[in-house]
Design a protein around this motif. Sequence first.
Motif, PDB file in Angstrom:
ATOM      1  N   TYR A 116      25.890  55.863   1.498  1.00 42.98           N
ATOM      2  CA  TYR A 116      26.741  56.427   2.556  1.00 42.98           C
ATOM      3  C   TYR A 116      26.380  57.884   2.805  1.00 42.98           C
ATOM      4  N   PHE A 133      37.396  51.099   1.264  1.00 50.14           N
ATOM      5  CA  PHE A 133      36.115  51.368   1.921  1.00 50.14           C
ATOM      6  C   PHE A 133      35.019  51.569   0.871  1.00 50.14           C
ATOM      7  N   CYS A 134      35.331  52.300  -0.192  1.00 55.53           N
ATOM      8  CA  CYS A 134      34.331  52.545  -1.237  1.00 55.53           C
ATOM      9  C   CYS A 134      33.995  51.273  -2.002  1.00 55.53           C
ATOM     10  N   THR A 186      34.027  48.335  -0.701  1.00 58.03           N
ATOM     11  CA  THR A 186      33.205  47.560   0.231  1.00 58.03           C
ATOM     12  C   THR A 186      31.782  48.089   0.271  1.00 58.03           C
ATOM     13  N   LEU A 187      31.620  49.406   0.141  1.00 55.40           N
ATOM     14  CA  LEU A 187      30.274  49.983   0.065  1.00 55.40           C
ATOM     15  C   LEU A 187      29.490  49.378  -1.096  1.00 55.40           C
ATOM     16  N   GLU A 233      28.563  45.679  -0.183  1.00 52.36           N
ATOM     17  CA  GLU A 233      27.560  45.550   0.871  1.00 52.36           C
ATOM     18  C   GLU A 233      26.201  46.066   0.430  1.00 52.36           C
ATOM     19  N   GLY A 251      40.461  48.331   5.557  1.00 60.01           N
ATOM     20  CA  GLY A 251      39.178  48.844   5.093  1.00 60.01           C
ATOM     21  C   GLY A 251      38.008  48.004   5.562  1.00 60.01           C
ATOM     22  N   LEU A 252      38.188  46.672   5.610  1.00 64.01           N
ATOM     23  CA  LEU A 252      37.127  45.807   6.121  1.00 64.01           C
ATOM     24  C   LEU A 252      36.885  46.063   7.599  1.00 64.01           C
ATOM     25  N   PHE A 306      34.890  49.210   7.798  1.00 61.37           N
ATOM     26  CA  PHE A 306      33.496  49.051   7.398  1.00 61.37           C
ATOM     27  C   PHE A 306      32.686  48.384   8.504  1.00 61.37           C
ATOM     28  N   TYR A 361      31.837  51.085  10.797  1.00 60.17           N
ATOM     29  CA  TYR A 361      30.806  51.925  10.195  1.00 60.17           C
ATOM     30  C   TYR A 361      29.425  51.299  10.361  1.00 60.17           C
ATOM     31  N   GLN A 362      29.322  49.995  10.149  1.00 63.77           N
ATOM     32  CA  GLN A 362      28.034  49.324  10.266  1.00 63.77           C
ATOM     33  C   GLN A 362      27.485  49.373  11.691  1.00 63.77           C
ATOM     34  N   TYR A 365      35.511  60.181  10.298  1.00 67.98           N
ATOM     35  CA  TYR A 365      36.171  59.496   9.179  1.00 67.98           C
ATOM     36  C   TYR A 365      36.920  60.478   8.280  1.00 67.98           C
TER      37      TYR A 365
END
Length: 606
Positions: free
Chosen positions: A338, A427-428, A430-431, A434, A536-537, A540, A543-544, A554
């Motif tokens: 990130y 979010f973190c 999910t990072l 992913e 959060g999903l 994300f 973000y993608q 953010y």
Amino acid sequence: MTTTEPEALPRWSVADVHESFDSRSFVDAMERCGADMTRLEALFDEHAIRATAPRPVTADDGAAADAVIAAINALDEHSNVTGAYILATTSTDSYHEKAQGLMAEYQMTGSRERPLMARFADWLRSLGVAELAGVSDQVAQHLGPLGKLAARADHQMSEAEEGLYGELVNTGSSAWYQLHSTVTSQLTATLPGHIPGMEEPLPMAAVRGLASHSDAAVRKAAYDAELAVWPTVAPVCAAAINSVKGEANAVNRRRGWASPLDASLFANNVSRATFEAMQQAVTDSLPDFRDWLRVKAGLHGHDGALPWHDLFAPLPFAPAEISWDEGSAIVRNAFQSYGGGLAGLLDRALDERWIDAGPRPGKRGGAFCMPFVGDRSLVFLNWSGSVDSAQTTAHELGHAYHNTQLAHRTPLQRSLPMALAETASIFCETLVVEEGLQRLEGRDRLVLLDVDLQGSAQVVVDIRSRFLFETELFARRQRRTLGVSELNEIMLQAQADAYGDGLVQSTAHPYMWAVKPHYYSSHFYNWPYTYGLLFGLGLFAQYQQDPQRFSSHYDDALSRAGMNTAEELGAVFGFDVTDLAFWTASLDVIRQRISSYSALAAEAVE
């Protein structure tokens, strides 16, 4: 337990703030908490901050508001650090009697702020926040939190009643919570049978950590050990939960709340429409999770549903355990993908000793992150050596990152509702997922999906069971106290309704109401985790689509989480969180992972 010895894991240090509870600086800090509170009480009386007849605001009102808000922020800035310093010991060593006594003293002082904030709410409602903002710079800078505080005035008791409740809560729900925390943190269990290295009694946090052990016999032995010892403290836990919920019912009724859930939604800045849309999407997704549980069961050799003791089981071909360094590397790599301030956060936390990682006697279970000094946090873990432990580390460090973005705000501005506090943490997490999914294939990819879906199932399915349990508990507690058997019965029914045919119901855990501390510290505490996961999903996915554009706003959005409603924060990112479609889209991400999991599982057993 893992081969990594607990003493090799990081422990936090707060000695740079105060050397000890006997140090002059700490004694001064405690005295200042009391002195600042006394000065604030005098300031409220000096400016007659309490309910008054509506009237046009004056310059004097603006000056009063400026003085009071500045004093509240100054008090909380100092007091919050002092409380966190004490909690750093009470959460890791419940045998430390001096720390326990100091926490009680600190809470007694802090409780004096409750009736003051009730008076402030009445005053703000009487004069109008928008009107006061025209004559007060401080009000103008705190419109969100003060608007919410003024709205709270519609659900307050009289000034005298709020004052009395502020005093009694320390010998009521707060004391019951502390009792539960102390009793459960000192609970130990011995695993049945001869399991090498585990002959001695283990702290309950360590026993529960064995749920993710690679050996099925160890997992089952830990499960049996749990169910054998929880009954020994269940009567105490039942007394505590009855008292906490009984107090909440009485106070909510006197404050005019139609239900405890309404009070929870208000506290979280989430509308009923948003909540119901999310809950409908969750209900619609339960069959998908049940299908996943049955696929996972097959990978563990079960015919049909999954037994409780394998809910957190790593796949048979997963690494037996990972070291702290390996887990840290997983988190570090994801955060570096990130970039920005997140990239170096883990190393900063380790270098500055923010983290207390290992389970030990007297340390409470679970994980949390609390703000400390400046933009620094304290991160509490119970590392078990599983990949899931790495996910939990990323989650709590996400809270720490959020705190770095809140540090420049005032205490009133950074007081986060639970639902919005989970944004950065999810979010973190999910990072981490992913980053792994982008580079892993075959069985390695399946292992990561397994860990991720375990977490999602907990936050969607298990938390649904917790919501159902607490709803029924509040309803019955209106009429009477509940015994251990009845609490167990409600919990088992809630688990059956949530897990359905995905779980072997005869193995369900009837004592989860005693296990989870959230029932004792708050009300409907758990559903905000579901909100955080699904929101959060959604973040994300955005973000993608455009990482640079997302990153540019953010951090500012995180800093405003204590100043906006859930609907306002969603709008910043272009989301309508009152719309069922938003929540369904987030759950579709999980459905896609379930589909991928099922396909990979079929390949793995060929």
